[in-house]
Design an enzyme around this catalytic site. Sequence first.
Site, PDB file in Angstrom:
ATOM      1  N   GLY A  24       0.806  -1.216   0.000  1.00  0.00           N
ATOM      2  CA  GLY A  24       0.000   0.000   0.000  1.00  0.00           C
ATOM      3  C   GLY A  24       0.837   1.262   0.000  1.00  0.00           C
ATOM      4  N   ALA A 100       9.675  -2.581   3.178  1.00  0.00           N
ATOM      5  CA  ALA A 100       9.128  -3.915   3.427  1.00  0.00           C
ATOM      6  C   ALA A 100       8.876  -4.106   4.912  1.00  0.00           C
ATOM      7  CB  ALA A 100      10.097  -4.976   2.918  1.00  0.00           C
ATOM      8  N   THR A 103       3.538  -7.701  10.092  1.00  0.00           N
ATOM      9  CA  THR A 103       3.138  -7.726  11.500  1.00  0.00           C
ATOM     10  C   THR A 103       2.915  -9.166  11.928  1.00  0.00           C
ATOM     11  OG1 THR A 103       0.804  -7.427  10.892  1.00  0.00           O
ATOM     12  CG2 THR A 103       2.059  -5.449  11.484  1.00  0.00           C
ATOM     13  N   ASP A 105       1.266  -9.817  15.354  1.00  0.00           N
ATOM     14  CA  ASP A 105       0.819  -9.236  16.615  1.00  0.00           C
ATOM     15  C   ASP A 105       0.394 -10.294  17.634  1.00  0.00           C
ATOM     16  OD1 ASP A 105       1.229  -6.850  15.348  1.00  0.00           O
ATOM     17  OD2 ASP A 105      -0.877  -6.242  15.286  1.00  0.00           O
ATOM     18  N   GLN A 158       3.208  -0.101  21.341  1.00  0.00           N
ATOM     19  CA  GLN A 158       1.798  -0.415  21.107  1.00  0.00           C
ATOM     20  C   GLN A 158       1.481  -1.774  21.712  1.00  0.00           C
ATOM     21  OE1 GLN A 158      -1.390   0.077  21.030  1.00  0.00           O
ATOM     22  NE2 GLN A 158      -1.197   1.407  19.224  1.00  0.00           N
ATOM     23  N   PHE A 159       0.346  -1.863  22.356  1.00  0.00           N
ATOM     24  CA  PHE A 159      -0.088  -3.133  22.952  1.00  0.00           C
ATOM     25  C   PHE A 159      -0.113  -4.225  21.883  1.00  0.00           C
ATOM     26  CE2 PHE A 159      -3.024  -6.351  24.353  1.00  0.00           C
ATOM     27  CZ  PHE A 159      -2.858  -6.430  25.718  1.00  0.00           C
ATOM     28  N   GLY A 160       0.466  -5.363  22.193  1.00  0.00           N
ATOM     29  CA  GLY A 160       0.457  -6.482  21.258  1.00  0.00           C
ATOM     30  C   GLY A 160       1.510  -6.395  20.170  1.00  0.00           C
ATOM     31  N   TYR A 164       7.088  -5.692  16.788  1.00  0.00           N
ATOM     32  CA  TYR A 164       7.013  -4.629  15.776  1.00  0.00           C
ATOM     33  C   TYR A 164       7.611  -3.323  16.299  1.00  0.00           C
ATOM     34  CZ  TYR A 164       4.898  -1.736  12.094  1.00  0.00           C
ATOM     35  OH  TYR A 164       4.687  -0.870  11.043  1.00  0.00           O
ATOM     36  N   PRO A 194       5.669   6.682   9.687  1.00  0.00           N
ATOM     37  CA  PRO A 194       4.244   6.909   9.438  1.00  0.00           C
ATOM     38  C   PRO A 194       3.408   6.655  10.685  1.00  0.00           C
ATOM     39  CG  PRO A 194       5.225   5.438   7.791  1.00  0.00           C
ATOM     40  CD  PRO A 194       6.200   5.556   8.916  1.00  0.00           C
TER      41      PRO A 194
END
Length: 258
Positions: A24, A100, A103, A105, A158-160, A164, A194
């Site tokens: 994307g 590239a 995830t 999670d 970030q949670f989870g 990442y 981003p």
Amino acid sequence: MNQTAASKPAVERRVALVTGGIGGLGTEICRQLARARREVVAVDLAARSERVAVFREEVADFDGSIRFEPADVSDFDSCRQLIARVEQQHGSVDILVNAAGITRDASLRKMSPQQWHELMRVNLDGVFNMCRNVVDGMTERGFGRIVNISSVNGQTGQFGQTNYSAAKAGVHGFSMALARETARKGVTVNTVSPGYCDTPMVAAISAEIRAQIIADIPVGRLGAPADIARAVKFLAADDAGYITGANLPVNGGYFMSF
């Protein structure tokens, strides 16, 4: 007398390589670089054959200035072979965009070693594999632009996403160190972080959580791929040589800091 278009210096025709180039964000980055008269090579897995076919249709109006090359960024030899092919067919790689990413999670209590290592091999090892295979040529030629795509979650956590967030924070640490190593050789190394963007990855989030994310973004919307791609094009420009080791957040105000 006004300077005419004919009297302006010509834009250098440079080869730009974009990993994750059919994703994307990657596709729009390819478009923006092509509009800046770069010869663009989009890199992704050959196994994504259906997506490759769609990508080729999406960039068909660029008259061949955007091409696809298969490679696995998690494999050092695959990256080495990729650079050799690109340089043989298109010329030296002047611009590298590492976009590239995947995830995997899960909260750390539920995360498997496989989820950790799979993500690290793509999101962090992939940056090393690509940079290691272009940096010698860039420094020898005295020019290079490397832009590594990090993430707001590498800044905030970030949670989870311990895997990442760790990888994306590592991307900027890597970028700062490499920037110091190459600064006197005409090679800049920067990151773009981003925020939440309108991509398939974010679309996979539940509608309820996505609505809460948008409510927390000061500008009141998700980012567009073009928002990110414009930042990449800016850092990849020939006249951006005084910016290196920087992180450019593009997140709609979701996270602000000095």
